[in-house]
Design an enzyme around this catalytic site. Structure first.
Site, mmCIF file in Angstrom:
data_model
loop_
_atom_site.group_PDB
_atom_site.id
_atom_site.type_symbol
_atom_site.label_atom_id
_atom_site.label_comp_id
_atom_site.label_asym_id
_atom_site.label_seq_id
_atom_site.Cartn_x
_atom_site.Cartn_y
_atom_site.Cartn_z
ATOM 1 N N ARG A 231 -17.251 61.043 74.240
ATOM 2 C CA ARG A 231 -18.029 61.874 75.004
ATOM 3 C C ARG A 231 -17.848 63.553 74.402
ATOM 4 N NH1 ARG A 231 -16.873 60.229 79.774
ATOM 5 N NH2 ARG A 231 -15.431 61.876 80.539
ATOM 6 N N ASP B 94 -11.037 64.503 78.872
ATOM 7 C CA ASP B 94 -11.991 65.532 79.573
ATOM 8 C C ASP B 94 -11.236 66.213 80.556
ATOM 9 O OD1 ASP B 94 -13.863 66.289 81.515
ATOM 10 O OD2 ASP B 94 -15.010 64.590 81.694
ATOM 11 N N HIS C 286 -24.676 57.598 82.090
ATOM 12 C CA HIS C 286 -24.566 58.912 83.211
ATOM 13 C C HIS C 286 -25.613 59.888 82.638
ATOM 14 C CE1 HIS C 286 -21.934 61.031 80.108
ATOM 15 N NE2 HIS C 286 -21.472 60.130 79.846
ATOM 16 N N HIS D 7 -24.369 68.847 84.568
ATOM 17 C CA HIS D 7 -24.320 69.123 85.889
ATOM 18 C C HIS D 7 -24.044 70.553 86.196
ATOM 19 C CE1 HIS D 7 -19.779 69.371 85.548
ATOM 20 N NE2 HIS D 7 -20.231 67.826 84.967
ATOM 21 N N ASP E 112 6.384 66.984 106.440
ATOM 22 C CA ASP E 112 6.311 68.322 106.388
ATOM 23 C C ASP E 112 5.593 68.922 105.120
ATOM 24 O OD1 ASP E 112 8.158 68.017 105.286
ATOM 25 O OD2 ASP E 112 9.172 69.876 106.372
ATOM 26 N N TYR F 146 -20.246 54.472 75.044
ATOM 27 C CA TYR F 146 -19.003 53.915 75.526
ATOM 28 C C TYR F 146 -19.188 52.573 75.027
ATOM 29 C CZ TYR F 146 -19.264 58.316 78.068
ATOM 30 O OH TYR F 146 -19.395 59.558 78.461
ATOM 31 N N GLU G 256 -18.343 67.374 75.381
ATOM 32 C CA GLU G 256 -18.756 68.211 76.461
ATOM 33 C C GLU G 256 -18.601 69.799 76.481
ATOM 34 O OE1 GLU G 256 -16.914 67.354 80.466
ATOM 35 O OE2 GLU G 256 -18.728 68.182 81.635
ATOM 36 N N ASP H 182 -15.050 72.610 82.005
ATOM 37 C CA ASP H 182 -15.035 71.222 82.140
ATOM 38 C C ASP H 182 -15.496 71.035 80.546
ATOM 39 O OD1 ASP H 182 -15.557 68.574 82.567
ATOM 40 O OD2 ASP H 182 -17.462 69.032 83.955
ATOM 41 N N HIS I 9 -18.585 70.178 89.831
ATOM 42 C CA HIS I 9 -20.099 69.584 90.195
ATOM 43 C C HIS I 9 -20.432 70.420 90.924
ATOM 44 C CE1 HIS I 9 -18.961 65.184 88.595
ATOM 45 N NE2 HIS I 9 -18.811 66.067 87.770
ATOM 46 N N HIS J 208 -14.316 57.745 84.095
ATOM 47 C CA HIS J 208 -13.636 58.571 85.071
ATOM 48 C C HIS J 208 -12.102 58.096 85.076
ATOM 49 C CE1 HIS J 208 -16.691 61.304 86.944
ATOM 50 N NE2 HIS J 208 -16.639 61.599 85.793
ATOM 51 N N GLU K 170 -23.184 66.919 78.207
ATOM 52 C CA GLU K 170 -21.937 65.945 77.839
ATOM 53 C C GLU K 170 -22.437 64.598 77.546
ATOM 54 O OE1 GLU K 170 -19.781 64.927 81.499
ATOM 55 O OE2 GLU K 170 -20.810 66.768 82.635
#
Ligand code: GLY
Ligand code: MN
Ligand code: MN
Length: 454
Positions: A421, A272, A363, A367, A51, A401, A423, A283, A374, A255, A397
Site C-alpha cells: 500500500r 501505515d 478497500h 478518506h 485509578d 494484497y 498512502e 496518515d 478518518h 489493519h 492509498e
C-alpha cells in the site's frame, strides 16, 4: 539520535489563534436560530484499571471550536439580543487534584486565555445548564457523547413544567450540529494546513527512519518503537491511530496492529503510521523489501500500485468528484493485474461488481483527513458525489494484497504474501494536488537507496 529528523521536519508552525477559534464559532452560530442553545460535549475519561486512566483526548468538535483539551468540559452558546454568548464548563481549581494530576487553568484561567465569554465550574453544570435549557426552544447537541448532558437534555425535553404550559417556554426539539460543524472542519484554513503539513513531515521522517533501520531479523515492534519514539521526540501527542507494521503475510492484513513478528529476508514490510500534531493527523503508508532490494515479483506489484497512486493523486483537483481518485486507481490496478496475468478478465469486467480486482484490492482509495484520521464530511451530500474544493485534504492509498493464507481466493504463487500500500496526504489547491507527505520516498530507486542504511 533523532536530531537530523527533527531538523528535516523544520520549525513548528503557529497554533490556532483565538481569533480563528472565534471566527469558527461565528460561522457556526450564523447557521443557528436565535432561540437555539448550542451544546458541544466531550467524552468522559475512561478507566484502564483501578485509578489509571487512558490518555485523555477531547472531542474533535470541542478542540475545533475552542481548543480546550481537558476532561469534563462542556461548551455552550445562546443568543442574547443578537449576540452569541459562549460559556465553557471546566474543571475547577482543586489543589489536591492538581498536586496529583497536574495544574488546571480553572474558571479564571479559562476565561482569561481561551476564546470564550464565560467559564463556569463543571460542578455547577447541572444547575447552570438547566437554566439555559429552559430558556431555549431548540437544543443543538450531539447526543451519546456525554451521558450527564444527555440526561439533562432528556429531562428538559420531557418535563412538563408550568412555564412550558403557560408561556410555551422550554425546548421542544433537538437537532444534531454535526453536519454543520463537519462542513466547517472539511475545509481547512491556512493555519490548519500548516499544522497538517507539519504532522505529515514528522510522519514522513518516521517512515524514513523505519526504512533505514529495516534489516532481516528486525522486529516489527522495534520499528514501531522507532516510529512512535520519533513521534514523541517531535512533540506530537503520539500516533493518530494504532501503527500498522506488518511484514510477510502480515502485510496483507489491512489493519494488522499486533506488530510482534520478526521481519525476514525476502519479505515485504508494510507500515501505515501517522501522528497527531496539535490536534491534526497525518496518515502515511509505505511498503519496502526487508532486505533492501525488491524481488522482480515484488517490484512488479509495487510499480503497479505506485502508478495507480500517481494517477489517483492527479485526480485530486478542484471540481473533480471525491471518488475520481478511486476510479483512476482501480483502473490502473486492474490494467496492471491483467498485464501480468493475475486477472484473466477484460478491463471493464475486472472493474465491475463481479470483477476479480476486488480479490486483491478491497478497500477505498482514500478518506478525508484532518483532526480525525478518518475525518468528518459527508462524501455524498444529497446523494451526489461531493466535488473537491480548495482546502480539503484527502488520503490517496491504493494497494494490492496477495494473502496466500486466504481460503477464499487462490493466490498466484509468484506473488504470495506480497502486500503493498502506498498512502499520501493530499491537499486540494487551485493549482492542483499538494502532497503534504511528499518528504517520504516512494520510488523503487529511492526506497532501495535508503532501506537498511542506518
Ligand atoms: N491508517 C488507516 C487508514 O489508512 O485508513
Ligand atoms: Mn488512510
Ligand atoms: Mn493509513
Amino acid at each position: 539520535m533523532w536530531g537530523e529528523s527533527l531538523e528535516a521536519v523544520g520549525p513548528e508552525p503557529a497554533k490556532i489563534s483565538n481569533e480563528e477559534f472565534i471566527a469558527r464559532q461565528q460561522r457556526l452560530f450564523s447557521q443557528l436560530r436565535p432561540n437555539d442553545l448550542l451544546i458541544v460535549t466531550a467524552p468522559h475519561e475512561s478507566t484502564r484499571s483501578n485509578d489509571v486512566h487512558y490518555p485523555y483526548r477531547s472531542s474533535s468538535d470541542m478542540l475545533y471550536l475552542c481548543g480546550w483539551q481537558d476532561p469534563e468540559a462542556v461548551f455552550t452558546a445562546y443568543n442574547d439580543d443578537g449576540n452569541w454568548i459562549t460559556t465553557l464548563f471546566v474543571q475547577p481549581k482543586d489543589i489536591l487534584q492538581e498536586i496529583w494530576e497536574g495544574r488546571r487553568p480553572g474558571v479564571e484561567g479559562a476565561v482569561k486565555d481561551w476564546p470564550i465569554d464565560n467559564a463556569v465550574s463543571h460542578e455547577d453544570l447541572e444547575d447552570s445548564l438547566s437554566e439555559m435549557l429552559v430558556k431555549c426552544s431548540r437544543i443543538v447537541v450531539k447526543l451519546g457523547v456525554d451521558s450527564v448532558v444527555d440526561g439533562l437534555v432528556d429531562n428538559e425535553i420531557k418535563s412538563n413544567s408550568r412555564d412550558r404550559q403557560k408561556f410555551g417556554l422550554g425546548p421542544v426539539s433537538i437537532i444534531d450540529p454535526s453536519r454543520m460543524i463537519n462542513e466547517l472542519r472539511l475545509r481547512k484554513s491556512n493555519a490548519e494546513i500548516e499544522l497538517m503539513r507539519h504532522s505529515a513531515k514528522i510522519a514522513a521522517q518516521a517512515h524514513i527512519q523505519a526504512m533505514a533501520n529495516t534489516k532481516p531479523g528486525v522486529g516489527e515492534w522495534q520499528l514501531e518503537g522507532i516510529i512512535e519514539g520519533l513521534f514523541k521526540y517531535c512533540k506530537t501527542s503520539g500516533s493518530a491511530y494504532p501503527s500498522i507494521i506488518g511484514s510477510g503475510e502480515n502485510a496483507t492484513i489491512l489493519h494488522y496492529t499486533v506488530n510482534d513478528d520478526t521481519c525476514d529476508d525476502g519479505e515485504v514490510i508494510l507500515i501505515d503510521a501517522g501522528c497527531e500534531y496539535n490536534g491534526y493527523a497525518s496518515d502515511i503508508t509505505r511498503s519496502w523489501p526487508v532486505n533492501g532490494k525488491f524481488s522482480e515479483a515484488q517490484a512488479e506489484i509495487y510499480q503497479i500500485v505506485l502508478d495507480a497512486q500517481l494517477a489517483a493523486i492527479d485526480q485530486c483537483r478542484v471540481g473533480n468528484t471525491y471518488d475520481a481518485p478511486h476510479n483512476a486507481a482501480r483502473r490502473v490496478l486492474a490494467e496492471g493485474l491483467i498485464r501480468i496475468g493475475v486477472i484473466a478478465q477484460d478491463l471493464e469486467e475486472a472493474l465491475g461488481p463481479d470483477g476479480d480486482l476486488k480479490n486483491w484490492y478491497m478497500h477505498n482509495t482514500g478518506h478525508w483527513l484532518g483532526m480525525d484520521v478518518h475525518d468528518v464530511g459527508v462524501y455524498r451530500p444529497d446523494d451526489e458525489p461531493r466535488l473537491f474544493e480548495e482546502g480539503m485534504v484527502i488520503t490517496v492509498e491504493p494497494g494490492l494484497y496477495f494473502g496466500a493464507w486466504r481460503p477464499d481466493v487462490e493466490c498466484p504463487e509468484r506473488y504470495a504474501n506480497i502486500g503493498i500500500r502506498i498512502e499520501d496526504d493530499v491537499l486540494i489547491t487551485k493549482d492542483g494536488p499538494d502532497v503534504l507527505s511528499d518528504d517520504c520516498p516512494k520510488t523503487i530507486a529511492n526506497i532501495e537507496a535508503l532501506v537498511g542504511t542506518a
